[in-house]
Design a protein around this motif. Structure first.
Motif, PDB file in Angstrom:
ATOM      1  N   ARG A   1       2.593   1.825  -3.321  1.00 27.27           N
ATOM      2  CA  ARG A   1       1.361   1.856  -4.375  1.00 27.27           C
ATOM      3  C   ARG A   1       1.722   2.803  -5.648  1.00 27.27           C
ATOM      4  NH1 ARG A   1      -3.528  -0.292  -5.419  1.00 27.27           N
ATOM      5  NH2 ARG A   1      -4.077  -0.910  -3.226  1.00 27.27           N
ATOM      6  N   PHE A   2       2.009   3.997  -5.244  1.00 29.34           N
ATOM      7  CA  PHE A   2       2.119   4.940  -6.312  1.00 29.34           C
ATOM      8  C   PHE A   2       3.628   5.307  -6.808  1.00 29.34           C
ATOM      9  CE2 PHE A   2      -2.178   5.912  -6.718  1.00 29.34           C
ATOM     10  CZ  PHE A   2      -2.828   5.874  -5.464  1.00 29.34           C
ATOM     11  N   LEU A   3       4.382   4.413  -6.573  1.00 26.90           N
ATOM     12  CA  LEU A   3       5.706   4.536  -6.998  1.00 26.90           C
ATOM     13  C   LEU A   3       5.712   4.103  -8.490  1.00 26.90           C
ATOM     14  CD1 LEU A   3       8.262   3.559  -3.944  1.00 26.90           C
ATOM     15  CD2 LEU A   3       7.027   5.764  -4.700  1.00 26.90           C
TER      16      LEU A   3
ATOM     17  N   GLU B   1       0.825  -1.342   0.046  1.00 29.94           N
ATOM     18  CA  GLU B   1      -0.208  -0.048  -0.021  1.00 29.94           C
ATOM     19  C   GLU B   1       0.858   1.414  -0.137  1.00 29.94           C
ATOM     20  OE1 GLU B   1      -3.618  -0.106  -0.295  1.00 29.94           O
ATOM     21  OE2 GLU B   1      -3.035   1.819  -0.882  1.00 29.94           O
TER      22      GLU B   1
ATOM     23  N   TRP C   1     -11.748   2.076  -5.392  1.00 27.14           N
ATOM     24  CA  TRP C   1     -11.241   1.131  -5.952  1.00 27.14           C
ATOM     25  C   TRP C   1      -9.892   0.926  -5.864  1.00 27.14           C
ATOM     26  CZ3 TRP C   1      -7.550   1.666  -9.670  1.00 27.14           C
ATOM     27  CH2 TRP C   1      -7.306   2.910 -10.748  1.00 27.14           C
ATOM     28  N   GLU C   2      -9.311  -0.404  -5.832  1.00 31.50           N
ATOM     29  CA  GLU C   2      -7.913  -0.536  -5.743  1.00 31.50           C
ATOM     30  C   GLU C   2      -7.491  -1.631  -6.689  1.00 31.50           C
ATOM     31  OE1 GLU C   2      -7.051  -0.633  -1.863  1.00 31.50           O
ATOM     32  OE2 GLU C   2      -7.456  -2.840  -1.754  1.00 31.50           O
ATOM     33  N   CYS C   3      -6.294  -1.688  -7.254  1.00 26.68           N
ATOM     34  CA  CYS C   3      -5.960  -2.701  -7.914  1.00 26.68           C
ATOM     35  C   CYS C   3      -4.457  -3.609  -7.509  1.00 26.68           C
ATOM     36  CB  CYS C   3      -5.378  -2.261  -9.426  1.00 26.68           C
ATOM     37  SG  CYS C   3      -5.052  -3.388 -10.619  1.00 26.68           S
TER      38      CYS C   3
ATOM     39  N   VAL D   1       2.229   2.196 -11.968  1.00 23.30           N
ATOM     40  CA  VAL D   1       1.966   2.992 -10.908  1.00 23.30           C
ATOM     41  C   VAL D   1       0.359   2.724 -10.548  1.00 23.30           C
ATOM     42  CG1 VAL D   1       1.372   5.494 -10.085  1.00 23.30           C
ATOM     43  CG2 VAL D   1       3.504   4.830 -11.747  1.00 23.30           C
ATOM     44  N   GLY D   2       0.121   2.646  -9.324  1.00 24.49           N
ATOM     45  CA  GLY D   2      -1.093   2.630  -8.837  1.00 24.49           C
ATOM     46  C   GLY D   2      -1.558   1.041  -8.340  1.00 24.49           C
TER      47      GLY D   2
ATOM     48  N   ARG E   1      -5.065   0.950 -15.878  1.00 25.90           N
ATOM     49  CA  ARG E   1      -5.818   2.002 -15.598  1.00 25.90           C
ATOM     50  C   ARG E   1      -7.012   1.915 -16.756  1.00 25.90           C
ATOM     51  NH1 ARG E   1      -7.125   6.783 -12.801  1.00 25.90           N
ATOM     52  NH2 ARG E   1      -9.498   6.629 -13.521  1.00 25.90           N
TER      53      ARG E   1
END
Lengths: 558, 213
Positions: free
Chosen positions: B14-16, B11, B207-209, B56-57, B190
């Motif tokens: 996540r965005f790295l 978590e 939402w999450e992936c 990313v994400g 995405r």
């Protein structure tokens, strides 16, 4: 207000540019228990994360405040325009990086003001953080809004928005301010601000100035000051992604366009031993592969050759490179370059500033033209191919021939470079003169916008395309910087109006909106030319004239 | 010596981006005092290779990579040393020696399985997402718009989707599991989300992936 669940934040982050700007979690970030801290401070450099994390000021103060076990210090940066929209739409307040608390939950919000063109971003951060943008509208329960940094040499344009300015060196004063704020808890804000106003270097705009002046705060012994040895390592790319070590504060030269002589002097040094120790600990703790020796004029650090020699020796096989910005092109430098070439080279910068010797002398930068070319030639011989040259146009007493001489000089350097295998890549950066508070040229005029554009055009034509790549700032940007640098308290109204009209990230050429600023100034009945273009007569008092600087004393060497 | 390792991107990380993760690992090896081998030449790069691109994400528990190290080090020590210095969200689970000059250093991935979890906003959202998933499975062509070099291109990604299945989640949410090919003809994470959320108020759905091993 409660902390955000990660999921709520995620929804905002999927749709913004560079979401890692907002997620924190970096190695060496200091995360404490928000509930049990006795004092909660959040520091902000009002630009995006990747720019704000590249400076040293916030890093130094972050460490100092956090070194008290019962104090907590976090960070926040200005959200990008897309994130500002997402936060606004979802009703989410701007939050700190470490524990994701809204800014209004902190006791102190401190801004590092390094650039006048970041002014509107300050208002964005305040507004999104749940704090009224004007001091006069804040309640006792709102955080103390503090500001420090080089733009505070003229605090007046931001005086409507900042409760207290710290003018000068921050290391000791920040502790005094925090202690005073902690110690006066429960009193009215005006009583607390009065207490702050007694600290040397603190200027509280809402109070009458006792004695009429504020003395710039100085730390005398730089060697004794704390410096981070476990730097935060951003997980995402930032502009200056390396260990920065301040080796010297202040500058021994008196270049007339520069604030540093008055505003950062006297020269104070860190010892070689201390610097080497900081470098060693910082590299081990961070895993970075580059060190930058930060000062305003690195060649003037007395033991620079020894320092670089030891660093080069220690790290030449460990693949650590050494960056030396701010080198003067003189004989000393040539010796130094031979040392630095032992490690992986980063780019090299030379700052001749003016095209002719005459003008260089007039602005206080007496480097002979042969000296500049010789320095560049040495660089090429020692293997450098990438050189950045800094020049300034629109200087007082400048004529067209001075600008054309820049082209000639660049051409000379380029032709020397061509003799070497691989050729030379010259990047020429042309800044426009801005009269800055505290500089010897603080009263000098900046030419009007059309004239700046004309001279810039002349420079572009005189540098032949094959010689170098030229970069410059939008002339309006320099004009606005001049107006804000020399502004009085009335300019604050124009800043607020420009912000209301949508001005953001004005220091970025592609975000700057001249139309909004023209409108804002005109709606406030103010004339940008009055602030930027006037030659201010000697007898006339200056908005920042109430700030006093001590006379130069001996440099303290550790 | 060559060491393969499996790590998770949880978590907090996540965005790295892929590059962020590469840089973070390079620095973490330094912090952990485990010397990596570098390439020769003018601009030495660390010999650190990730099997898949890391989007990313998306979180993932099974990312694979290998690294060339100076000198003999036990894989166990690599795991411990790195876990002591990795930032939150990144963690090594196991490491193993890879024989020198072995042709396929890491087991090749055959496909990518993504799990997307949606918490709908309005009552009918769950149904809409299920219907979108079924439509994807049933369609012969699924077109997405991508920009390449400033120009917009339309690409049919249906061939990259082998399987799309749905499951209800407690609380009215929907879980969608998708098996995707590993080429540009498959939808990106995405893009898949946008297809599944078509007709739904996107900005309100949580939402999450996650990428499944």
């Amino acid at each position: 207000m409660s902390r955000f669940k990660p999921l709520q934040l995620n929804r905002l982050l999927y749709d913004v540019e560079r979401p890692a700007r907002y997620t924190g979690g970096e190695w060496n970030a200091i995360v404490k228990d928000f509930e049990t801290a006795d004092l909660r401070v959040v520091l902000c450099y009002p630009d995006v994360y990747e720019i704000g994390m590249s400076g040293l000021g916030i890093r130094i103060l972050y460490d100092i405040v956090n070194s008290r076990a019962n104090w907590l210090c976090e960070r926040v940066f200005c959200p990008g325009v897309d994130m500002e929209g997402a936060l606004g739409e979802s009703g989410t307040p701007l939050f700190s990086l470490e524990t994701r608390h809204p800014l209004c939950d902190f006791d102190i919000l401190g801004f590092s003001l390094g650039h006048e063109l970041c002014s509107t971003n300050v208002l964005t951060v305040l507004d999104l953080g749940g704090i009224p943008i004007r001091s006069a509208d804040r309640e006792d329960s709102d955080p103390l809004v503090l500001a420090g940094g080089s733009s505070c040499m003229n605090p007046e344009p931001m005086a409507d928005f900042i409760d207290a300015f710290l003018i000068g060196d921050g290391e000791e004063a920040v502790v005094e301010i925090c202690e005073a704020w902690e110690g006066t808890r429960g009193q009215t804000k005006s009583a607390r601000l009065e207490e702050l106003g007694r600290i040397e270097g603190v200027y509280v705009p809402s109070m009458a100035r006792g004695g009429g002046s504020v003395r710039r705060r100085l730390v005398h012994d730089l060697e004794a000051q704390p410096f981070p040895t476990a730097p935060i390592v951003p997980s995402t790319e930032i502009v200056h992604d390396r260990v920065g070590i301040e080796i010297m504060r202040g500058c021994p030269h008196a270049c007339r366009f520069c604030q540093a002589t008055t505003c950062y002097g006297p020269v104070r040094l860190r010892s070689t031993e201390r610097i080497l120790d900081i470098a060693d600990q910082s590299l081990r703790s961070s895993g970075y592969d580059e060190i930058s020796l930060v000062s305003l004029s690195t060649t003037d650090y007395p033991e620079i050759e020894e320092l670089v020699s030891v660093l080069a020796g220690r790290y030449s096989d460990g693949r650590v490179s050494i960056s030396l910005p701010s080198l003067r092109p003189d004989a000393r430098w040539i010796k130094l370059a031979a040392e630095v070439q032992r490690v992986r080279k980063t780019g090299l910068t030379l700052a001749p500033e003016a095209g002719t010797e005459r003008l260089r002398k007039a602005i206080g930068k007496p480097a002979g033209t042969e000296g500049v070319v010789a320095a560049a030639a040495t660089a090429f011989e020692l293997g450098w191919r990438r050189i950045k040259l800094y020049f300034m146009i629109c200087l007082p007493d400048e004529g067209d021939e001075d600008i054309e001489a820049i082209g000639t000089l660049v051409g000379e350097i380029a032709s020397v470079g061509r003799k070497h295998k691989g050729g030379a890549h010259l990047n020429v950066s042309a800044a426009t003169f801005v009269p800055k508070p505290g500089a010897l040229f603080e009263r000098a005029p900046q030419p009007g916008l059309e004239e700046i554009e004309r001279r810039l055009g002349l420079l572009k034509r005189s540098i032949k395309r094959r010689d170098a790549k030229l970069s410059w700032h939008d002339p309006f940007s320099s004009r606005l910087e001049a107006a804000l640098s020399r502004g009085d308290r009335r300019v604050g109204r124009a800043i607020a109006r420009a912000w209301e009209l949508g001005a953001r990230f004005d220091s970025w050429d592609d975000r700057l909106q001249p139309g909004i600023w023209e409108k804002a100034f005109s709606e406030c009945d103010l004339d940008m030319s009055h602030y930027a273009e006037r030659e201010i007569p000697q007898g006339e008092s200056l908005p920042w004239g109430f700030i006093t600087h001590r006379k130069s004393s001996e440099a303290a060497v550790g | 010596m060559r060491v393969g390792f499996r790590f998770s991107k949880a978590e907090e990380a996540r965005f790295l981006s892929h590059l962020d993760i590469m840089r973070t690992f390079e620095r973490s090896f330094r912090r952990g005092a485990i010397p990596i081998k570098y390439t020769e030449g003018f601009n030495p790069r660390p010999k650190l290779v990730f099997r898949d691109a890391i989007p990313v994400g998306v979180t993932s528990s099974g990312e694979l990579a290998y690294v060339d190290l100076e000198g003999p080090i036990s894989p166990g020590r690599v795991v411990d040393a790195l876990n002591a210095v990795l930032p939150s969200g990144l963690r090594l689970h196991e490491a193993w020696k890879i024989a020198a000059h072995s042709k396929d250093a890491l087991p090749a991935a055959k496909a990518r399985r993504l799990e997307l979890r949606f918490d709908p906003f309005e009552a009918g959202d769950g149904e809409s997402i299920r219907a979108n998933a079924e439509k994807l499975q049933a369609s012969e062509s699924v077109v997405v718009c991508r920009s390449k070099g400033g120009k917009k291109q339309e690409i049919d990604v249906r061939s990259g989707i082998s399987e799309v299945s749905c499951k209800a989640r407690p609380g009215g949410g929907v879980s969608v599991s998708a098996l995707l090919a590993l080429n540009s003809a498959a939808p990106k994470a995405r893009e898949l989300v946008d297809l599944l959320l078509s007709g739904v108020k996107k900005s309100q759905v949580e939402w999450e992936c996650e990428k499944l091993p």
